[in-house]
Design a protein around this motif. Structure first.
Motif, PDB file in Angstrom:
ATOM      1  N   ARG A 194       0.827  -1.212   0.000  1.00  7.08           N
ATOM      2  CA  ARG A 194       0.000   0.000   0.000  1.00  7.08           C
ATOM      3  C   ARG A 194       0.859   1.258   0.000  1.00  7.08           C
ATOM      4  O   ARG A 194       0.521   2.254  -0.636  1.00  7.08           O
ATOM      5  CB  ARG A 194      -0.951  -0.001   1.200  1.00  7.08           C
ATOM      6  CG  ARG A 194      -2.248  -0.736   0.913  1.00  7.08           C
ATOM      7  CD  ARG A 194      -3.315  -0.298   1.884  1.00  7.08           C
ATOM      8  NE  ARG A 194      -2.930  -0.604   3.240  1.00  7.08           N
ATOM      9  CZ  ARG A 194      -3.513  -1.567   3.964  1.00  7.08           C
ATOM     10  NH1 ARG A 194      -4.482  -2.284   3.460  1.00  7.08           N
ATOM     11  NH2 ARG A 194      -3.119  -1.793   5.199  1.00  7.08           N
TER      12      ARG A 194
ATOM     13  N   THR B 109       1.899   1.811  -3.425  1.00 12.96           N
ATOM     14  CA  THR B 109       0.768   2.301  -4.220  1.00 12.96           C
ATOM     15  C   THR B 109       0.665   3.818  -4.108  1.00 12.96           C
ATOM     16  O   THR B 109       0.509   4.523  -5.103  1.00 12.96           O
ATOM     17  CB  THR B 109      -0.546   1.669  -3.700  1.00 12.96           C
ATOM     18  OG1 THR B 109      -0.468   0.265  -3.890  1.00 12.96           O
ATOM     19  CG2 THR B 109      -1.743   2.212  -4.443  1.00 12.96           C
ATOM     20  N   ILE B 110       0.766   4.300  -2.870  1.00 10.42           N
ATOM     21  CA  ILE B 110       0.702   5.746  -2.640  1.00 10.42           C
ATOM     22  C   ILE B 110       1.877   6.437  -3.332  1.00 10.42           C
ATOM     23  O   ILE B 110       1.719   7.455  -3.998  1.00 10.42           O
ATOM     24  CB  ILE B 110       0.741   6.061  -1.128  1.00 10.42           C
ATOM     25  CG1 ILE B 110      -0.466   5.451  -0.429  1.00 10.42           C
ATOM     26  CG2 ILE B 110       0.821   7.554  -0.885  1.00 10.42           C
ATOM     27  CD1 ILE B 110      -1.748   6.196  -0.570  1.00 10.42           C
TER      28      ILE B 110
ATOM     29  N   ARG C 137       3.576   5.467  -5.890  1.00  9.60           N
ATOM     30  CA  ARG C 137       3.417   5.445  -7.349  1.00  9.60           C
ATOM     31  C   ARG C 137       2.430   6.525  -7.793  1.00  9.60           C
ATOM     32  O   ARG C 137       2.663   7.245  -8.761  1.00  9.60           O
ATOM     33  CB  ARG C 137       2.914   4.059  -7.783  1.00  9.60           C
ATOM     34  CG  ARG C 137       2.995   3.835  -9.265  1.00  9.60           C
ATOM     35  CD  ARG C 137       2.962   2.369  -9.636  1.00  9.60           C
ATOM     36  NE  ARG C 137       1.830   1.693  -9.015  1.00  9.60           N
ATOM     37  CZ  ARG C 137       1.931   0.604  -8.267  1.00  9.60           C
ATOM     38  NH1 ARG C 137       3.102   0.060  -8.042  1.00  9.60           N
ATOM     39  NH2 ARG C 137       0.878   0.044  -7.739  1.00  9.60           N
ATOM     40  N   LYS C 138       1.366   6.669  -7.043  1.00  5.95           N
ATOM     41  CA  LYS C 138       0.374   7.698  -7.364  1.00  5.95           C
ATOM     42  C   LYS C 138       1.008   9.096  -7.249  1.00  5.95           C
ATOM     43  O   LYS C 138       0.812   9.942  -8.110  1.00  5.95           O
ATOM     44  CB  LYS C 138      -0.812   7.598  -6.403  1.00  5.95           C
ATOM     45  CG  LYS C 138      -1.793   8.737  -6.546  1.00  5.95           C
ATOM     46  CD  LYS C 138      -2.863   8.689  -5.480  1.00  5.95           C
ATOM     47  CE  LYS C 138      -2.399   9.161  -4.131  1.00  5.95           C
ATOM     48  NZ  LYS C 138      -2.246  10.620  -4.039  1.00  5.95           N
TER      49      LYS C 138
ATOM     50  N   LEU D 132       3.038   9.945 -10.167  1.00  3.03           N
ATOM     51  CA  LEU D 132       2.216  10.366 -11.313  1.00  3.03           C
ATOM     52  C   LEU D 132       1.838  11.841 -11.182  1.00  3.03           C
ATOM     53  O   LEU D 132       1.883  12.592 -12.155  1.00  3.03           O
ATOM     54  CB  LEU D 132       0.948   9.514 -11.405  1.00  3.03           C
ATOM     55  CG  LEU D 132       1.099   8.097 -11.955  1.00  3.03           C
ATOM     56  CD1 LEU D 132      -0.226   7.355 -11.879  1.00  3.03           C
ATOM     57  CD2 LEU D 132       1.590   8.138 -13.399  1.00  3.03           C
ATOM     58  N   HIS D 133       1.460  12.256  -9.964  1.00  4.23           N
ATOM     59  CA  HIS D 133       1.129  13.674  -9.750  1.00  4.23           C
ATOM     60  C   HIS D 133       2.317  14.553 -10.129  1.00  4.23           C
ATOM     61  O   HIS D 133       2.161  15.570 -10.791  1.00  4.23           O
ATOM     62  CB  HIS D 133       0.810  13.952  -8.281  1.00  4.23           C
ATOM     63  CG  HIS D 133      -0.447  13.310  -7.796  1.00  4.23           C
ATOM     64  ND1 HIS D 133      -1.580  13.227  -8.559  1.00  4.23           N
ATOM     65  CD2 HIS D 133      -0.753  12.715  -6.627  1.00  4.23           C
ATOM     66  CE1 HIS D 133      -2.525  12.614  -7.869  1.00  4.23           C
ATOM     67  NE2 HIS D 133      -2.050  12.276  -6.694  1.00  4.23           N
TER      68      HIS D 133
ATOM     69  N   ARG E 203       3.030  14.723 -13.867  1.00  8.67           N
ATOM     70  CA  ARG E 203       2.012  15.403 -14.678  1.00  8.67           C
ATOM     71  C   ARG E 203       1.886  16.878 -14.371  1.00  8.67           C
ATOM     72  O   ARG E 203       1.171  17.596 -15.045  1.00  8.67           O
ATOM     73  CB  ARG E 203       0.668  14.723 -14.451  1.00  8.67           C
ATOM     74  CG  ARG E 203       0.751  13.320 -14.948  1.00  8.67           C
ATOM     75  CD  ARG E 203      -0.509  12.728 -15.363  1.00  8.67           C
ATOM     76  NE  ARG E 203      -0.204  11.405 -15.891  1.00  8.67           N
ATOM     77  CZ  ARG E 203      -0.975  10.364 -15.760  1.00  8.67           C
ATOM     78  NH1 ARG E 203      -2.132  10.502 -15.168  1.00  8.67           N
ATOM     79  NH2 ARG E 203      -0.625   9.214 -16.258  1.00  8.67           N
TER      80      ARG E 203
END
Lengths: 373, 312
Positions: free
Chosen positions: A4, A7-8, A10-11, A14-15, A18
């Motif tokens: 988990r 997961t955070i 990786r997110k 992405l932020h 981008r």
């Protein structure tokens, strides 16, 4: 747990990828600061714009003017006829210093008397004034010695006296860049990580996404660690970036161990990440977070001795500076880069950072709850 | 408790200056579509947050899926889905990335994940938009994506806080069709809404006003609570007509709906001619005076007015 957290992370990555603007801030802000500090924030004084009022107009007076010019401290940019004009030029900032040679200077020199000249210094910036003050004295004294030599027909080296041979350690050329750039690395590490972590977490609160995360089984520690992981990498990239430009462009030598430097930088990150997380727990919007960050950063930078030496501060501020974690990192980073010292010398600082890091991290983590107020 | 999946006892939340939720006692059975209705500021969001175990009550307690919201919040979180009122997904991530993120956070098994995401995309009619960033979706599509994300871990109970606010009528209808589908599958739905017409699609509704529940029952019976009979008419000069009618004997209440007047009277057959006569006397032309069944909206406005009247 680890899944988990990743997961955070990786997110978050992405932020970051981008958001072009944040990306630019992350990678160009340190470079910009570096060039500003390396060039603009130099306290090295050379070629100070100087005006001359030569009321004497003798070979002796011209020799003195030449001596000042040849010292490289002073650029003679103009000759004036009277004191009013000189005063106006200093007022306007056209010149920062003025040499006044009164009538009779040549006569006094020729007669072997002490000849007086006046030297006007713009003292608005005491740093500059100090250097100029010493330089103006030095040039005058050298000129005096030359008169004595001529009169006695001897060389000063042959005469009894004390000659001081200063040895400037660590930064023999006394280049400001050598002092500023290591400090800047600590500052980039400090400001950027605090700001980025605080903003990254507050953003979730501002967008309301934190509410959605709260109803998931995610643990606060997973969320926090996951969110800061990408910024740890960003921080290290920035450190290496600033270090590389410092070494290859500004020629800052690294005397100590690079791996020790990076290790202690990681230790220092604990503190700045902790402060960032703490800020995010008190601020509700990104704007508020920025404000809190600046309120903390400005005093930190001054109290830590980034620009001005702590020893020169009044006792009260010196005592306060022990509470500023950046202070210890500055000592460490300047110690390793400039002096080449190791853990045996920096132990106190390292212990201080361990304590700060642990306390701030625990404090910040306990404040972070999966609850709305 | 048996079949009750949500139970509250004297659930209360006080903020610094207001009591947002005041002594709430609710029990919701498995498989219901429960509607929490009320105007803005009634305390709907605070209630839902407390039930989702992300806000602690000041007083009282609540059990959701058999667990206490204060003592066992994490057990509840495994079993519920929550869709907050404002869009709370990541606008810079795509539809698919958002779904995958929540699947990961809920640790949905890898082999199961792909199939479930595909099914949810289809269910929410978002399959062709899966590569689009969430911020670039229309309001209605964002709501559907949010719903899909809350369904990723197959929750038993779903809390939806004003899911259709700010959504166009067509998307609203579609959204409710999706909710009905979930209801058929046996999921318990707890929906708050300010729209009275949506209450008709709930199995039971509670009307919340200023922190407390005024009434809680099946929609049909709530409509039956309205005293008297309802007349609907379309007069000229609405405001003047409303005043004239309000002064007549036997008139209990007058409500305005656009260019319509809803008049509650004790006896429709007796009062209708009197109203027509009075308006004619005042020189106000009337179209289509007829008796009608009270709608949910009439019932709620009437109940809230009564509550306000009692207080004075």
């Amino acid at each position: 747990m680890i899944a988990r957290t990743l997961t955070i992370a990786r997110k978050e990555l992405l932020h970051i990828v981008r958001d072009r603007r944040t990306l630019a801030v992350m990678f160009f802000l340190p470079v910009m600061q570096l060039f500003l500090m390396g060039y603009a924030a130099t306290t090295d004084i050379e070629h100070l714009r100087t005006a001359v009022l030569d009321a004497d107009r003798t070979p002796q007076s011209r020799e003195l003017i030449e001596a000042y010019r040849a010292s490289n401290y002073f650029d003679i940019v103009g000759y004036v006829e009277n004191e009013e004009t000189l005063a106006r030029m200093v007022d306007d900032g056209e010149v920062r210093a003025g040499l006044l040679i009164p009538t009779g200077y040549g006569e006094d020199v020729a007669a072997g008397r002490t000849a007086d000249v006046a030297f006007v210094i713009d003292g608005s910036d005491p740093n500059v004034a100090n250097t100029v003050y010493a330089a103006s004295q030095q040039v005058g004294q050298a000129q005096g010695i030359r008169f004595i030599e001529r009169r006695l027909g001897v060389k000063a080296e042959d005469m009894p006296g004390v000659e001081v041979h200063p040895r400037v350690w660590y930064n023999p050329a006394m280049k400001s860049a050598n002092f500023m750039i290591p400090g800047l690395i600590a500052m980039v590490l400090f400001t950027l990580t605090i700001m980025l972590t605080a903003l990254a977490i507050v953003r979730e609160r501002e967008q309301g996404t934190i509410e959605q995360l709260m109803v998931t089984p995610i643990r606060p520690i997973e969320l926090i660690v996951g969110k800061v992981i990408p910024y740890v990498f960003v921080a290290f990239f920035d450190v290496l970036e600033v270090l590389a430009i410092g070494v290859f462009w500004f020629g800052v030598p690294i005397h100590g161990s690079l791996s020790l430097l990076l290790l202690l930088a990681a230790l220092f990150l604990m503190t700045s990440l902790g402060i960032g997380i703490f800020v995010s727990s008190v601020a509700n919007t990104q704007q508020e977070a920025m404000l809190v960050v600046w309120l903390m950063l400005l005093p930190s930078i001054f109290l830590a001795g980034f620009f001005f030496p702590i020893e020169a501060m009044p006792g009260f501020l010196q005592a306060l500076s022990y509470l500023v974690p950046l202070r210890y990192m500055l000592v460490i980073i300047r110690g390793i880069i400039l002096k080449g010292v190791g853990l045996e010398v920096l132990a106190t600082q390292v212990v201080a950072l361990v304590i700060f890091g642990a306390v701030i991290m625990v404090f910040a983590a306990t404040r972070f709850r999966k609850r709305l107020e | 408790m048996g079949n009750d999946v949500i139970e509250t006892h004297n659930l209360t939340k006080r903020f610094k200056h207001v009591t947002a939720v005041d002594g709430l006692n609710l029990s919701i059975r498995r498989g219901e579509i429960f509607g929490l209705l009320g105007p803005d500021g009634a305390g709907k969001t605070t209630t839902i947050r407390m039930l989702c175990a992300i806000m602690d009550p000041s007083e009282g307690s609540a059990r959701v899926a058999g667990f206490d919201t204060v003592r066992e919040p994490e057990e509840i979180k495994k079993r519920i889905g929550y869709m907050p009122q404002q869009f709370s997904l990541y606008g810079d991530l795509t539809v698919l990335e958002n779904l995958t993120f929540f699947a990961d956070v809920f640790q949905v098994e890898r082999q199961e994940r792909e199939e479930r995401i595909a099914r949810l995309l289809d269910f929410a009619r978002l399959t062709e938009f899966q590569k689009r960033r969430a911020a670039h979706l229309s309001g209605g599509m964002q709501k559907k994506l949010a719903l899909a994300c809350t369904l990723i871990h197959r929750p038993e109970i779903i809390f939806l806080d004003e899911p259709t606010t700010g959504v166009d009528p067509v998307s609203r209808r579609e959204f409710w069709d999706i909710l009905t589908e979930l209801h058929v599958q046996g999921v318990t739905l707890f929906v708050s809404t300010p729209y009275m017409d949506e209450a008709e699609r709930c199995s039971r509704v509670a009307l919340m006003f200023e922190g407390s529940v005024i009434v809680c029952d099946v929609p049909e019976r709530i409509k039956g609570l309205v005293e008297g009979e309802l007349l609907e008419l379309r007069p000229e000069r609405l405001r003047e007509a409303s005043r004239v009618i309000g002064e007549l004997p036997g008139v209990l209440e007058v409500q305005t709906y656009g260019d319509l007047l809803h008049v509650f009277v004790d006896d429709a057959a007796r009062r209708a001619p009197a109203i027509q006569e009075a308006l004619a006397g005042a020189g106000i032309a009337v179209q289509g005076l007829r008796q009608t069944r009270p709608r949910m909206e009439d019932a709620f406005i009437s109940l809230i007015r009564k509550r306000l009247g009692e207080r004075e």
